[in-house]
Design an enzyme around this catalytic site. Structure first.
Site, short mmCIF file in Angstrom:
data_model
loop_
_atom_site.label_atom_id
_atom_site.label_comp_id
_atom_site.label_asym_id
_atom_site.label_seq_id
_atom_site.Cartn_x
_atom_site.Cartn_y
_atom_site.Cartn_z
N VAL A 77 31.46 39.73 39.65
CA VAL A 77 32.28 38.53 39.75
C VAL A 77 31.77 37.69 40.92
O VAL A 77 31.57 38.21 42.02
CB VAL A 77 33.75 38.93 40.03
CG1 VAL A 77 34.63 37.70 40.20
CG2 VAL A 77 34.26 39.82 38.90
N CYS A 78 31.54 36.41 40.69
CA CYS A 78 31.03 35.53 41.75
C CYS A 78 32.07 35.38 42.86
O CYS A 78 33.21 34.99 42.60
CB CYS A 78 30.69 34.16 41.20
SG CYS A 78 30.25 32.98 42.50
N VAL A 79 31.66 35.66 44.09
CA VAL A 79 32.60 35.62 45.21
C VAL A 79 33.13 34.21 45.45
O VAL A 79 34.35 34.02 45.64
CB VAL A 79 31.96 36.21 46.50
CG1 VAL A 79 30.72 35.45 46.93
CG2 VAL A 79 32.96 36.23 47.65
N GLY A 82 35.40 33.16 42.64
CA GLY A 82 36.58 34.00 42.71
C GLY A 82 37.53 33.56 43.82
O GLY A 82 38.74 33.48 43.63
#
Lengths: 119, 126, 102, 110
Positions: A77-79, A82
């Site tokens: 998941v892209c930080v 997110g």
């Protein structure tokens, strides 16, 4: 063959997550390798542990988790995406991990094909 | 971590075909592009269809309460991302010329753009 | 080497398919998925355009998406091939890159 | 976390970057620097001001590699190199100097 998968939309607004899941599942069953599934834009919402879909509907998050359990698929998941949308370590579903956008570029470099699903 | 060494150099193309502000895609593609600069890949940016509006001069989203990220396209050169292509047909359809754009670009025909895309190893369109 | 282009929007709503057709190279594969499967159904105003496209490109439609929307795999536009997810994976593997026209 | 500057409380995130970048002023910069164990010198200010100008022009905090190159272009190779910049900002000219300059965390953290 090594595939990188990009998921750009949330799990219930758009078919993209379902299409990506069906593609990923089929590729694994055919003996291909999934280098990584990367969740970007609203796609990060696939990784919430807080979703409670009705019992007669599919559970998209659970579907991904099962792939991670059965095939050790790397669900990233892209930080940054997110953080914008409130997906953090605190509500991340088990089986997913949070990391940087560089993981997508790396998938582009290392995988033989990148297949994107979105709006 | 800033430089990512893998020894592999691929031709990447980010194809922008959505207008900015109405949806988040333009902004988050730009973030993708900036990150890609750290990987020493052969990065190309294409602006076609409504994606051309991303680099239109004079954007001022202050009154809609959104961040103005259009100046960031001008930072791309400093990130060594200098292969920007805009489709001539798309420009003309929108009543725009190269002078309306806030970054230096190469204007190419749709046919040329298609041939360019065909050379790529990784194409990410949004 | 050829590319696989995926298109997922109905051509009655958005220009993704037109844009794809305008950039794909002769011999490239095109796969219609999600709402783009409406373009492959026989008898619509798009049928002629798809039949023409099938002369230049290898046009496919994703069967599960077609069936989900009430399309009959036996009644797709001439020249269009119906594939399942296995076929989708094969197309992605056999072409050198995949461009999703999002 | 939060900083106190001129009697006002300025909110920051867990890592110390400002929540609202418009609340920055030079006094706050001194305060943030002190928390980072840095005493601001004219050389520190030169880099911090450069970053603020860069942000004002491009609306992003540059990746450290880009910052180094841009400083080399403007102030010469004696300053536009990792050794010089890391001596000024031991935890990284990108991350630490951006924090002191009141900017968001640099784009380019992979």
């Amino acid at each position: 063959m090594k595939f990188g998968i990009l998921v750009n939309e949330g799990p219930y607004n758009h078919q993209a997550s379902d299409s990506a899941y069906q593609f990923t599942k089929a590729a694994l069953e055919m003996g291909h390798e999934i280098f990584r599934v990367f969740f970007y834009y609203d796609g990060v919402n696939n990784a919430t542990s807080l979703g409670q879909p009705p019992s007669d509907d599919r559970n998209v998050t659970r579907n991904w988790q099962k792939l991670a359990e059965d095939h050790k698929v790397d669900l990233v998941v892209c930080v940054a995406a997110g953080l914008r949308r409130g997906i953090t370590e605190g509500n991340l579903a088990p089986g997913f991990r949070i990391s940087g956008l560089g993981q997508l570029i790396e998938a582009g470099i290392q995988a033989d094909r990148v297949v994107a699903f979105g709006d | 971590m800033d430089e990512m060494e893998s020894g592999i150099v691929k031709k990447f193309m980010f194809v922008n075909r959505k207008a900015p502000h109405g949806t988040v895609y333009a902004l988050e593609v730009l973030e993708m592009v900036l990150i890609s600069a750290a990987f020493d890949q052969d990065v190309h940016l294409a602006f076609i269809d409504d994606g051309i509006y991303q680099i239109k001069k004079g954007q001022a989203p202050a009154e809609i309460g959104c961040k103005n990220f259009s100046p960031t396209y001008r930072a791309l050169e400093g990130y060594d991302i200098e292969k920007l292509y805009v489709e001539a047909e798309g420009l003309a359809e929108r009543g725009l010329t190269e002078d309306d754009l806030l970054v230096p670009v190469e204007v190419v025909s749709r046919a040329e753009m298609g041939r360019l895309m065909a050379e790529m190893d990784v194409v990410l369109t949004a | 080497m050829s590319m696989l282009h995926t298109v997922n929007k109905s051509p009655f709503e958005r220009n993704n398919l037109d844009s794809c057709l305008g950039h794909a190279q002769p011999g490239d594969a095109i796969l219609l998925i999600e709402d783009a499967v409406y373009a492959a159904m026989a008898g619509t105003a798009m049928a002629g355009k798809i039949a023409d496209a099938a002369k230049t490109f290898r046009v496919h439609v994703l069967g599960p998406d077609l069936k989900a929307r009430g399309g009959d795999p036996a009644k797709v536009v001439a020249g269009v091939t119906v594939v399942d997810y296995t076929g989708f994976v094969d197309l992605a593997a056999r072409n050198k890159a995949v461009n999703a026209w999002l | 976390m939060a900083y106190t500057s001129n009697g006002a409380t300025i909110e920051a995130d867990e890592e110390g970057y400002l929540i609202n970048i418009t609340e920055w002023d030079e006094g706050l910069a001194d305060q943030i620097a002190k928390d980072e164990g840095i005493t601001m010198s004219p050389e520190h200010w030169e880099v911090v001001n450069f970053l603020r100008e860069y942000y004002s022009e491009y609306q992003i905090a540059p990746a450290v590699r880009v910052l180094t190159k841009a400083i080399a272009k403007k102030m010469g190779p004696d300053k536009g190199n990792n050794k010089y910049l890391y001596e000024l900002f031991p935890y990284g000219p990108g991350k630490q100097a951006c924090k002191i300059a009141g900017l968001p965390k640099p784009t380019g953290c992979v």
